[in-house]
Design a protein around this motif. Structure first.
Motif, PDB file in Angstrom:
ATOM      1  N   TYR A   6       0.822  -1.207   0.000  1.00  0.00           N
ATOM      2  CA  TYR A   6       0.000   0.000   0.000  1.00  0.00           C
ATOM      3  C   TYR A   6       0.860   1.262   0.000  1.00  0.00           C
ATOM      4  O   TYR A   6       0.565   2.232  -0.700  1.00  0.00           O
ATOM      5  N   ASN A   7       1.907   1.261   0.779  1.00  0.00           N
ATOM      6  CA  ASN A   7       2.760   2.449   0.878  1.00  0.00           C
ATOM      7  C   ASN A   7       3.645   2.644  -0.348  1.00  0.00           C
ATOM      8  O   ASN A   7       4.223   3.722  -0.528  1.00  0.00           O
ATOM      9  N   TYR A   8       3.759   1.611  -1.176  1.00  0.00           N
ATOM     10  CA  TYR A   8       4.631   1.701  -2.346  1.00  0.00           C
ATOM     11  C   TYR A   8       4.010   2.556  -3.460  1.00  0.00           C
ATOM     12  O   TYR A   8       4.716   3.174  -4.244  1.00  0.00           O
ATOM     13  N   SER A  67      -1.012   5.523   2.120  1.00  0.00           N
ATOM     14  CA  SER A  67      -0.590   6.671   2.938  1.00  0.00           C
ATOM     15  C   SER A  67       0.443   7.566   2.261  1.00  0.00           C
ATOM     16  O   SER A  67       0.694   8.672   2.743  1.00  0.00           O
ATOM     17  N   LYS A  68       1.041   7.117   1.154  1.00  0.00           N
ATOM     18  CA  LYS A  68       2.036   7.942   0.458  1.00  0.00           C
ATOM     19  C   LYS A  68       1.549   8.356  -0.945  1.00  0.00           C
ATOM     20  O   LYS A  68       2.344   8.772  -1.787  1.00  0.00           O
ATOM     21  N   LEU A  69       0.269   8.261  -1.147  1.00  0.00           N
ATOM     22  CA  LEU A  69      -0.309   8.576  -2.457  1.00  0.00           C
ATOM     23  C   LEU A  69      -0.189  10.074  -2.757  1.00  0.00           C
ATOM     24  O   LEU A  69      -0.569  10.914  -1.946  1.00  0.00           O
ATOM     25  N   GLU A  70       0.344  10.394  -3.947  1.00  0.00           N
ATOM     26  CA  GLU A  70       0.503  11.788  -4.373  1.00  0.00           C
ATOM     27  C   GLU A  70      -0.365  12.159  -5.570  1.00  0.00           C
ATOM     28  O   GLU A  70      -0.734  13.326  -5.730  1.00  0.00           O
ATOM     29  N   GLU A  71      -0.691  11.181  -6.421  1.00  0.00           N
ATOM     30  CA  GLU A  71      -1.503  11.459  -7.612  1.00  0.00           C
ATOM     31  C   GLU A  71      -2.655  10.479  -7.694  1.00  0.00           C
ATOM     32  O   GLU A  71      -2.459   9.268  -7.686  1.00  0.00           O
ATOM     33  N   LEU A  72      -3.875  11.038  -7.815  1.00  0.00           N
ATOM     34  CA  LEU A  72      -5.075  10.214  -7.912  1.00  0.00           C
ATOM     35  C   LEU A  72      -5.909  10.711  -9.094  1.00  0.00           C
ATOM     36  O   LEU A  72      -6.398  11.843  -9.115  1.00  0.00           O
ATOM     37  N   VAL A  73      -6.063   9.840 -10.102  1.00  0.00           N
ATOM     38  CA  VAL A  73      -6.825  10.167 -11.305  1.00  0.00           C
ATOM     39  C   VAL A  73      -8.058   9.273 -11.346  1.00  0.00           C
ATOM     40  O   VAL A  73      -7.942   8.048 -11.425  1.00  0.00           O
ATOM     41  N   PRO A  97      -6.116  11.020   1.061  1.00  0.00           N
ATOM     42  CA  PRO A  97      -4.840  11.060   1.785  1.00  0.00           C
ATOM     43  C   PRO A  97      -4.267  12.476   1.815  1.00  0.00           C
ATOM     44  O   PRO A  97      -4.335  13.215   0.821  1.00  0.00           O
ATOM     45  N   SER A  98      -3.713  12.863   2.933  1.00  0.00           N
ATOM     46  CA  SER A  98      -3.175  14.221   3.089  1.00  0.00           C
ATOM     47  C   SER A  98      -1.951  14.460   2.227  1.00  0.00           C
ATOM     48  O   SER A  98      -1.528  15.606   2.045  1.00  0.00           O
ATOM     49  N   THR A  99      -1.371  13.386   1.673  1.00  0.00           N
ATOM     50  CA  THR A  99      -0.171  13.518   0.839  1.00  0.00           C
ATOM     51  C   THR A  99      -0.473  13.872  -0.617  1.00  0.00           C
ATOM     52  O   THR A  99       0.451  14.101  -1.404  1.00  0.00           O
ATOM     53  N   LEU A 100      -1.747  13.929  -0.996  1.00  0.00           N
ATOM     54  CA  LEU A 100      -2.118  14.165  -2.385  1.00  0.00           C
ATOM     55  C   LEU A 100      -1.598  15.508  -2.898  1.00  0.00           C
ATOM     56  O   LEU A 100      -1.740  16.538  -2.247  1.00  0.00           O
ATOM     57  N   LYS A 101      -1.043  15.471  -4.110  1.00  0.00           N
ATOM     58  CA  LYS A 101      -0.624  16.685  -4.809  1.00  0.00           C
ATOM     59  C   LYS A 101      -1.414  16.892  -6.107  1.00  0.00           C
ATOM     60  O   LYS A 101      -1.547  18.026  -6.570  1.00  0.00           O
ATOM     61  N   ILE A 102      -1.913  15.786  -6.667  1.00  0.00           N
ATOM     62  CA  ILE A 102      -2.677  15.842  -7.929  1.00  0.00           C
ATOM     63  C   ILE A 102      -3.975  15.078  -7.734  1.00  0.00           C
ATOM     64  O   ILE A 102      -3.958  13.904  -7.353  1.00  0.00           O
ATOM     65  N   LEU A 103      -5.096  15.753  -8.036  1.00  0.00           N
ATOM     66  CA  LEU A 103      -6.412  15.116  -7.948  1.00  0.00           C
ATOM     67  C   LEU A 103      -7.186  15.443  -9.221  1.00  0.00           C
ATOM     68  O   LEU A 103      -7.453  16.607  -9.523  1.00  0.00           O
ATOM     69  N   GLU A 104      -7.543  14.403  -9.963  1.00  0.00           N
ATOM     70  CA  GLU A 104      -8.283  14.589 -11.210  1.00  0.00           C
ATOM     71  C   GLU A 104      -9.600  13.844 -11.135  1.00  0.00           C
ATOM     72  O   GLU A 104      -9.633  12.622 -11.006  1.00  0.00           O
ATOM     73  N   LEU A 105     -10.697  14.614 -11.240  1.00  0.00           N
ATOM     74  CA  LEU A 105     -12.046  14.054 -11.180  1.00  0.00           C
ATOM     75  C   LEU A 105     -12.850  14.494 -12.402  1.00  0.00           C
ATOM     76  O   LEU A 105     -14.051  14.761 -12.318  1.00  0.00           O
ATOM     77  N   ARG A 106     -12.213  14.538 -13.527  1.00  0.00           N
ATOM     78  CA  ARG A 106     -12.857  15.007 -14.749  1.00  0.00           C
ATOM     79  C   ARG A 106     -13.929  14.026 -15.229  1.00  0.00           C
ATOM     80  O   ARG A 106     -13.776  12.817 -15.114  1.00  0.00           O
TER      81      ARG A 106
END
Length: 578
Positions: free
Chosen positions: A88-90, A112-118, A133-142
């Motif tokens: 999961y953390n990978y 817990s280390k997720l940065e990009e979620l599309v 996750p608080s680590t997110l930097k990219i969130l795409e919900l198009r």
């Protein structure tokens, strides 16, 4: 339809990696130091090749995460490290596209280390911020089913830099209030394209608090159809570097400088101008007239273009000068929006008919205009036929209504050219007869659909030379013409044979007769003779129409002042033009 949780889809994707099955994991297929000779074991390099080769049955599509192939390699090299928490953390990137996901559940927090979620092209209707996750930097919900951003109130990912909410049903005042620096303090790139934002001042007021914002995509929203876009946006967001995939130049920023300070000039309505130019390829109506048709009825043909357009009111630019036209912005009064039909002026037939039709439409229902542009307009070419009959008298016998006559003007000219005094006296007699017109008979010659979607996605003008579809009536006209030409060819061939048998005097008589016929039909039959000499069929030219649809856009702040400011103080005194 039952809901599909995001965590359930992610678990299936991880299971399909087969991290504990051949060629991954700890199994008898692995060659170790204690392996006996003859055992069915594989070298590590061979196992890795089975994972990476596209033709291998163990190859797996890893487009949903770039960490997936690396994780499978670790399952070959060091399978003992792959416990549940490590897996999961990978993952730092997850791309779950078009999988029918409808719920973002708390199972996502295990990454817990997720940065990009599309999560594009799914069925998500809410964004529970507490499950991100608080680590997110990219969130795409198009392209989901979002209709409100009310759930984005607390526990937002503080490091988010890229947010894509395009192609969702967002656009309320409350949605604008959630797109502020208080919620997204580090947001650098925001995509709100193809949403339903209509109030550009409210939205830009909220976006101006995003101090880190550098890239913004707004094309496809209803307010981008107004003349003030993109100028008002450029001047309202001085920190912006890129708007709608185009870099903002220093010259462009200078052109619109000061426009944001005069927000009272911004009008939330669009101005679209439709122009219809030349039309070519409509068949000559005289080709359908019978050769021995009676003098009455007299037949007149007219042609015009019709189309439908969404508007509150229309202005003919030929009638109103430009200064009065722009005063319409300040004299607008609310009324219901309708999809009404419009028509060009009626012209008589010619090979090239120039309608020179130009009308401007002022529309305040920006959402309706966006939907109309996405659907496009239908343009139709129509023919109007009017039969004129003389009053009943003994001197002028009436023809049967089912028979067509030649055009009055053409018939008169042909008789003058032939020099027949009898025809001249007959024309005078016809001229003195009072004619009564039947009700016009209209038929559609062709219609075509004009796509206008480019006006929604950032285009300012649609200029095209469209081809109208050939209708059954046109095909029938072509077949009739070919049949008549074939009949005439047989008659000419028969006359040639008689001419050869009868000698030179007969030949001379035939030539004179043919020449007389050519003049008697205004040159039309002579032109037909040219076609029949070369071929036995006639191919009609494709019907083409010149069409131009253009949105008004201010090119500078000074232009906006010149067009609107003189009329601002007299708002209540201006009449509504129609």
């Amino acid at each position: 339809m039952s809901s599909i949780k995001l965590s359930a889809v992610l678990e299936k994707q991880i299971q399909r990696l087969c991290l504990n099955d051949f060629p991954c994991g700890n199994g008898t297929w692995r060659k170790t130091e204690g392996s006996t000779e003859g055992a069915e074991t594989e070298d590590t390099d061979d196992l890795l090749d089975l994972l990476s080769c596209r033709h291998s049955p163990w190859w797996h599509d890893k487009s949903w995460s770039p960490q997936a192939p690396a994780l499978r390699q670790l399952a070959v090299l060091t399978p003992g490290r792959l416990h549940t928490d490590f897996i999961y953390n990978y993952f730092t990137t997850l791309r779950i596209v078009d999988k029918g996901v409808s719920v973002i559940d708390d199972g996502l927090l295990k990454f817990s280390k997720l940065e990009e979620l599309v999560l594009s092209n799914n069925r998500i209707s809410e964004i529970p911020a507490e499950n991100l996750p608080s680590t997110l930097k990219i969130l795409e919900l198009r392209a989901n089913r979002l209709s409100a951003l009310n759930s984005l109130t607390n526990c937002l990912p503080p490091r988010l830099e890229y947010l894509s909410l395009g192609s969702n049903n967002l656009g309320s005042h409350e949605d604008s209030c959630h797109l502020t620096g208080r919620h997204w303090p580090q947001l650098v790139c925001l995509d709100l394209s193809d949403c339903e934002f209509k109030d550009q001042q409210a939205l830009l007021s909220a976006l101006s608090t995003l101090t880190c914002l550098r890239t913004l995509v707004l094309e496809g929203n209803p307010f981008t159809l107004t003349p003030s876009y993109p100028g008002f946006t450029v001047d309202s967001l001085p920190q912006l570097s890129c708007l709608d995939t185009s870099w903002i130049s220093a010259e462009e920023r200078q052109c619109f400088r000061g426009l944001a300070k005069n927000s009272d000039l911004i009008v939330d309505r669009a101005s679209a101008t439709v122009s219809v130019g030349r039309v070519r390829g409509i068949p000559d109506p005289l080709m359908r007239v019978e050769e021995n048709a009676p003098d009455f009825p007299v037949v007149n043909y007219g042609y015009f273009i019709t189309y439908e357009f969404l508007s509150h009111q229309t202005v003919n630019l030929v009638t109103y000068p430009s200064d009065n036209f722009h005063s319409l912005y300040m004299s607008y009064t609310a009324q219901n929006v309708t999809l009404s039909g419009h028509s060009t002026s009626k012209l008589t037939w010619s090979e090239r008919m120039d309608f020179s039709h130009t009308q401007t439409y002022i529309v305040s229902d920006l959402g309706g205009l966006k939907r109309f542009f996405n659907q496009g307009l239908y343009l139709t070419i129509e023919e109007e036929k009017v039969l004129s009959w003389p009053a009943a008298s003994e001197d002028v016998p009436l023809a049967k209504p089912s028979r067509l006559a030649k055009e009055k003007k053409s018939s008169k000219e042909s008789r003058i050219k032939s020099g027949s005094t009898k025809d001249k006296s007959k024309d005078k007699k016809k001229k003195s007869v009072e004619l009564f017109q039947d009700a016009p008979i209209r038929r559609i010659l062709g219609s075509v659909h004009i796509p206008l979607h480019s006006l929604v996605t950032g285009g300012q003008k649609v200029l095209c030379n469209v081809r109208a579809l050939q209708t059954e009536s046109e095909v029938e006209a072509t077949q009739t013409l070919e049949k008549d030409l074939g009949k005439k060819m047989k008659e000419d061939k028969k006359k040639d044979e008689e001419s050869k048998q009868g000698g030179g005097s007969s030949s001379t008589t035939q030539k004179n007769t043919a020449a007389s016929k050519g003049k008697g039909k205004g040159g039309q039959e002579c032109e037909m003779d040219v076609h029949t000499d070369n071929s036995t069929s006639v191919q009609l030219e494709p019907v083409t129409v010149e069409l131009n649809v253009e949105l008004e856009k201010w090119q500078s702040a000074s232009e906006a002042h010149e067009l609107l400011l003189p009329h601002h103080n007299s708002l209540s005194k201006q009449p509504v033009l129609s």
